[in-house]
Design a protein around this motif. Structure first.
Motif: not given
Length: 203
Positions: A10-14, A42-47, A90-98
């Motif tokens: 969940d975004l609140q816990h990620a 350990e990630f929240a995943q958003i698609a 969230f900071s940019s460093e916490q954001i991953y693009f896949i």
């Protein structure tokens, strides 16, 4: 308007978020299924789900105008997700693009247009978008962000020359780029790519 799907924490816990972008003809669920093989526990995943299952109608190297307005709308979809995450702290460093294929192109294109220190950009078969690469489109600095691009040496959709040109531009923007080119014709996500990403980026 793209529908947004979520999986993982969940975004609140990620503390980390993966924005996962599907390929042409794919679905948000299909790209989210990579969480079974990538270290994303350990990630929240958003698609986001592309309208009609495609982010833009023609090749990523077609004349720019032929992919409008879909291309600009797709970039804006990703930007909206990033802005929403930033508004949640969230900071940019916490954001991953896949991304895979068309989604990999979109991930690289968005991140390079908005270069900053991200968690990573992981592109399974992709390159920067446009009939030609125009450096004036891009701004900012990746500040050492890990950027992975993997592909076959004769992929039917993504020429190695475009991957190499993308690599060069991203390096100029201070991205820490790793390119793996495989001796096959397959348009797929390879086990070797996932292993490298898991070990070097997602570990």
């Amino acid at each position: 308007m793209s529908k947004i799907f979520q999986a993982g924490k969940d975004l609140q816990h990620a503390t980390k978020v993966a924005i996962m972008i599907h390929g042409r003809g794919g679905t948000a669920q299909s790209i989210l299924s990579l969480n079974q093989v990538l270290n994303l526990d350990e990630f929240a995943q958003i698609a986001p789900q592309a309208p009609g299952n495609t982010w833009y109608p023609y090749s990523f190297m077609a004349p720019d105008q032929s992919n409008e307005p879909s291309f600009s709308q797709s970039i804006q979809t990703i930007h909206g997700i990033v802005q929403d995450l930033e508004s949640k702290g969230f900071s940019s460093e916490q954001i991953y693009f896949i991304g895979f294929s068309q989604g990999a192109c979109l991930a690289l294109e968005y991140a390079t247009q908005h270069a900053k220190k991200y968690g990573a950009v992981i592109a399974f078969t992709g390159g920067l978008i446009g009939e030609n690469i125009r450096p004036e489109k891009y701004s900012g600095s990746f500040d050492g962000t890990p950027v992975f691009i993997g592909s076959g040496f004769k992929d039917p959709h993504v020429p190695v020359l475009r991957i190499e040109a993308s690599e060069e531009l991203i390096k100029q923007a201070a991205g820490d780029v790793k390119v793996l080119i495989f001796e096959d014709y397959d348009h797929t996500v390879r086990q070797e790519e996932m292993d490298w990403v898991n070990k070097n980026i997602l570990s």
